[in-house]
Enzyme design. Structure first.
Site, PDB file in Angstrom:
ATOM      1  N   GLU A 126       1.042  -1.020  -0.226  1.00  0.00           N
ATOM      2  CA  GLU A 126       0.003  -0.234  -0.071  1.00  0.00           C
ATOM      3  C   GLU A 126       0.674   1.127   0.235  1.00  0.00           C
ATOM      4  O   GLU A 126       1.986   1.407   0.463  1.00  0.00           O
ATOM      5  CB  GLU A 126      -0.792  -0.086   1.043  1.00  0.00           C
ATOM      6  CG  GLU A 126      -1.585  -0.833   1.786  1.00  0.00           C
ATOM      7  CD  GLU A 126      -2.031  -1.591   3.228  1.00  0.00           C
ATOM      8  OE1 GLU A 126      -1.778  -2.166   3.578  1.00  0.00           O
ATOM      9  OE2 GLU A 126      -3.335  -0.166   3.285  1.00  0.00           O
ATOM     10  N   ASP A 130       1.018  10.220   3.572  1.00  0.00           N
ATOM     11  CA  ASP A 130       1.931  11.482   4.320  1.00  0.00           C
ATOM     12  C   ASP A 130       0.423  12.213   4.744  1.00  0.00           C
ATOM     13  O   ASP A 130       0.420  13.764   4.766  1.00  0.00           O
ATOM     14  CB  ASP A 130       2.671  12.231   3.592  1.00  0.00           C
ATOM     15  CG  ASP A 130       3.860  13.252   4.704  1.00  0.00           C
ATOM     16  OD1 ASP A 130       4.722  13.498   4.171  1.00  0.00           O
ATOM     17  OD2 ASP A 130       4.100  12.813   5.378  1.00  0.00           O
ATOM     18  N   TYR A 238      -5.869   1.902   6.958  1.00  0.00           N
ATOM     19  CA  TYR A 238      -5.140   1.208   6.221  1.00  0.00           C
ATOM     20  C   TYR A 238      -4.868  -0.909   7.045  1.00  0.00           C
ATOM     21  O   TYR A 238      -4.043  -1.164   7.313  1.00  0.00           O
ATOM     22  CB  TYR A 238      -3.347   1.373   6.589  1.00  0.00           C
ATOM     23  CG  TYR A 238      -3.242   2.604   7.869  1.00  0.00           C
ATOM     24  CD1 TYR A 238      -3.259   1.402   8.838  1.00  0.00           C
ATOM     25  CD2 TYR A 238      -3.498   3.329   7.676  1.00  0.00           C
ATOM     26  CE1 TYR A 238      -2.829   2.070  10.044  1.00  0.00           C
ATOM     27  CE2 TYR A 238      -2.700   3.914   8.713  1.00  0.00           C
ATOM     28  CZ  TYR A 238      -2.028   3.190  10.244  1.00  0.00           C
ATOM     29  OH  TYR A 238      -1.995   4.038  11.099  1.00  0.00           O
ATOM     30  N   CYS A 448      28.773  18.539  28.628  1.00  0.00           N
ATOM     31  CA  CYS A 448      29.312  19.321  29.680  1.00  0.00           C
ATOM     32  C   CYS A 448      29.706  18.903  30.645  1.00  0.00           C
ATOM     33  O   CYS A 448      28.282  17.731  31.395  1.00  0.00           O
ATOM     34  CB  CYS A 448      27.857  20.516  29.602  1.00  0.00           C
ATOM     35  SG  CYS A 448      27.903  21.103  31.132  1.00  0.00           S
TER      36      CYS A 448
END
Length: 789
Positions: A126, A130, A238, A448
């Site tokens: 598939e 987006d 989906y 650091c």
């Protein structure tokens, strides 16, 4: 027949006709009437409902937008977690995924018969839209809830907004759908709709959206559903978390389509991974012509039985993979490099770029990872660089355009002092034992050294410490933590437990009730599970899964603190670098002080005890010898030494004659072993390591304790529906403490199902299989009974 009855019949008829037209248009992409006819039917329905409001129902097409704007989104816990997918960016990764899957399935089907034919695997392919992942739930065929993916466990309730999306059915079509159905998919904005939306925004003098995904996400999270309704959103399914719909993923999707739920018209089933690669190439060529944005394709093993066999790793399935498209690239100028300080003190270079559009997004910053990456790229300030969005998401510099380098380009220099607190910045050192030597090498990270005296480290450490998956202190958001750090009320995680009512009340945004609630939440976090406490400490490279391994294997925070790196290497999924980070963290005097303060404040894990029985006697003498990394002593010679000497004492007492008499061991290797055992420092270290294995019950001579099994050891339980007195996470934690495994689906191996309110297909499945079912009251009573045994 009465007039009222005739109107009700016409309204029902119109709703059915409009729903059918929606189905034809969105699910089948085959409209049968022009828009004008659809609009006429819709107007008639709206007019009839306005005249007879008593006949309006929630599933009417006219009720997609209703009610007032929401003040905030409520949290929704997913009954089945919404997992993310593993990503691939190269063909080799796709082939490796397929090989792992096919080997696992082949071993399962052949019962370790090496001569059985290779298993055939079909994949459902598939496009990867987006957009924004959501779940939509139906009860009795009617839409009742929609939620964002969130962190996979908990999302936001966006039901009112999803109802406005025209291709989402408010009521399912056809028949045969289960009592409860949850579908999952992507909400996205088609390209045409996105362009029209931005044109309207520009015309109104508003800022346009950067890309369709941002537009979709922003539209879906509007507090006023009327705004969402004005945006051109669509939904594409989906998958479904509801079991028993079909025996294949593709068949499940087709069945959902028959109920009016849109699936991708590009879905295709192929027989091999080569078919997947061909599908990827085809979609890639047509990507620009598709009516929506995609950032790759998704391959899923199609047979659901094979999916169950493959299972999951951490937070992703082994049966699915997202193959991303290559990121788009652009050239821009590197204006400067700044350094950011993270939770562990890592000082990370960040590129400040001349803004440039990359893949439809304006990029002004890019990660440089570390100074080794800066050196590898050979990048200098002022250079022209090629920028891409890795996986179409994270901007990164991939190359320097040397022919464009200006004469005044400046090298990137690591700061000698922290840009936040001014403390010294030092490069990390990696210490490894190799071939009877201690090898010290430079690490890739600069840190650091201000530790918790550095405001940046302190603030990030506190955010991590209070997070939901760590100590889970509700009400301590980033802005409140920033106030606590800025006002110097909190200088370490331990200081959170010293806060007074008067101190909290002085913070911005706090009144009597909110101050008491926060202090109550802090006090309530004093008894976490050991894995949560370890994760909350923020040990570099120790995520949730590693924290669970440490908790289960060692059983107490004290043992984790004491463990040598060589001891940690015996635990699953812990390598040399992670073991070094764990040991270094607990050797640090600042961290020791904070741990001591937490203990004084009565913060300790509720489940501390003995190491899990699976780790008792988990070492071997041969493996222990191999750890010494003596020249010439790999696994085979280590096994020979172990079989010959049996004990460490006998090995240390060996002389040249003893060593040289071992069959098939070379004189050089025998000499290397003798040289090793003669070194007093080495002998002392080895004896210390052995003693710790004995103390932890991991030594090869240790006896596995005959402990009473946990009440639910070996049982599998399933939670379904909503619980009122417990959160799902609390219920899961209590079951796991009793030894049970908590699964997300019901099978013949399930021992018991806990059914809360609105339990759906899992309850039905349990009843079909004759599995014991408890309601919430019965479940809580059962927990109390087992916990008091």
């Amino acid at each position: 027949m009465s007039s009222q009855h005739t109107i009700a019949t016409r309204i029902a008829q119109l709703r059915q006709i409009i729903a059918q037209h929606d189905y034809n248009y969105y699910a089948l992409d085959a409209p049968t009437v022009p828009d004008s006819e659809y609009d006429r039917l819709f107007a008639e329905l709206r007019e009839l409902e306005q005249q007879h409001p008593e006949l309006i129902t929630n599933d009417s097409p006219t009720q997609r937008v209703s009610g007032q704007a929401s003040a905030a989104f409520t949290q929704v816990e997913h009954q089945v977690p919404m997992l993310s997918l593993g990503n691939a960016f190269a063909e080799e990764q796709v082939l490796e995924f397929a090989l792992r899957a096919e080997q696992a399935l082949g071993a399962d089907q052949s019962h370790n018969d090496l001569f059985s034919p290779a298993v055939t695997v079909e994949y459902c392919c598939e496009p990867k839209l987006d957009g924004l992942a959501v779940s939509i739930s139906y009860e009795q065929g009617v839409l009742v809830r929609a939620a964002t993916r969130g962190d996979g466990q908990t999302g936001e309730d966006i039901t009112a907004n999803v109802r406005t999306i025209r291709n989402v059915p408010l009521k399912l079509q056809g028949e045969g759908w289960p009592e409860f159905l949850e579908v999952r998919g992507e909400v996205y904005m088609p390209k045409v709709g996105f362009e029209a939306l931005n044109q309207r925004a520009l015309a109104a003098g508003q800022k346009p959206f950067a890309n369709p995904r941002n537009a979709a996400a922003g539209s879906l999270r509007q507090l006023d559903s009327k705004i969402t309704a004005s945006r051109p959103l669509e939904f594409c399914c989906y998958g479904s978390s509801t079991e028993g719909l079909a025996d294949r993923h593709s068949s499940t999707l087709q069945r959902l389509q028959g109920w009016g739920i849109m699936i991708s018209p590009e879905m295709q089933v192929v027989e091999s991974i080569q078919g997947c690669l061909a599908y990827y190439a085809d979609i890639g060529q047509r990507r620009a012509q598709l009516p929506y944005d995609i950032d790759g394709v998704v391959f899923k093993v199609d047979a659901l039985e094979q999916q169950r066999t493959l299972g999951f790793r951490a937070r992703e399935p082994r049966w699915a993979l997202a193959y991303k498209f290559a990121a788009q690239e652009e050239i821009t100028e590197l204006l400067d490099v700044e350094f950011q300080v993270g939770r562990t003190g890592a000082v990370t270079p960040v590129a400040r770029l001349k803004p440039v559009h990359v893949g439809g997004v304006m990029v002004a910053n890019a990660t440089l990872h570390n100074m080794d990456e800066v050196a590898r790229l050979g990048v200098m300030i002022g250079d022209s660089v090629i920028v891409r969005r890795a996986g179409d998401v994270i901007p990164q510099i991939t190359q320097v355009v040397l022919e464009r380098r200006p004469s005044d380009a400046r090298p990137v220099q690591t700061p000698s002092h922290c840009p936040v607190c001014g403390s010294q910045v030092e490069r990390t050192q990696l210490v490894r034992r190799s071939k009877n030597k201690q090898v010290v090498s430079d690490g890739a990270v600069w840190r650091c050294m201000g530790r918790l005296s550095c405001q940046a480290q302190l603030q990030q450490a506190l955010i991590h410490f209070v997070a939901r998956r760590a100590m889970d202190i509700d009400g301590l958001g980033e802005k409140i933590i920033e106030q606590l750090v800025t006002t110097k009320l909190v200088a370490s995680p331990a200081d959170l437990y010293r806060l007074s009512y008067e101190q909290v009340l002085e913070l911005d945004g706090f009144a009597d009730l909110s101050a008491r609630n926060l202090l109550s939440a802090i006090a309530g976090s004093k008894r976490p599970r050991l894995a949560r406490l370890i994760f909350a400490l923020g040990i570099p490279d120790v995520g949730e899964e590693t924290a669970k391994v440490l908790a289960r294997a060692l059983g107490s925070l004290q043992r984790v603190q004491q463990a040598y790196p060589e001891t940690l290497l015996w635990l699953p999924e812990i390598g040399a670098e992670v073991a070094h980070e764990i040991a270094s963290f607990f050797a640090d005097s600042h961290n020791q002080a904070v741990l001591a303060q937490l203990a004084e404040l009565d913060v300790h894990a509720v489940d501390e005890g003995q190491p899990d029985v699976e780790f008792q006697a988990c070492t071997t003498f041969a493996g222990f010898i191999e750890q010494f990394q003596i020249t010439g002593v790999a696994s085979t010679n280590a096994q020979r030494l172990a079989e010959h000497f049996k004990t460490l004492e006998a090995l240390f007492a060996a002389d040249w004659l003893d060593l040289s008499s071992i069959a098939r061991m070379s004189k050089n290797t025998a000499q290397a072993v003798q040289d090793f055992i003669k070194q007093e420092g080495q002998r002392q270290r080895v004896l210390q390591l052995e003693q710790q294995l004995i103390d932890f019950g991991m030594h090869w001579t240790c006896q596995r304790e005959q402990v009473q099994a946990a009440p639910l050891a070996g049982q599998t339980w399933v939670l379904t529906g909503g619980l009122e007195e417990l959160t799902r996470e609390q219920a899961k934690a209590r079951l796991e403490l009793l030894g049970a495994k908590v699964a997300g689906s019901v099978s013949a191996k399930t021992n018991c199902v806990v059914a809360g309110s609105s339990a759906g297909s899992k309850l039905t499945r349990a009843q079909e299989l004759g599995i014991a079912v408890l309601d919430e009251a019965e479940f809580i009573a059962k927990l109390a009974e087992l916990e008091n045994q």
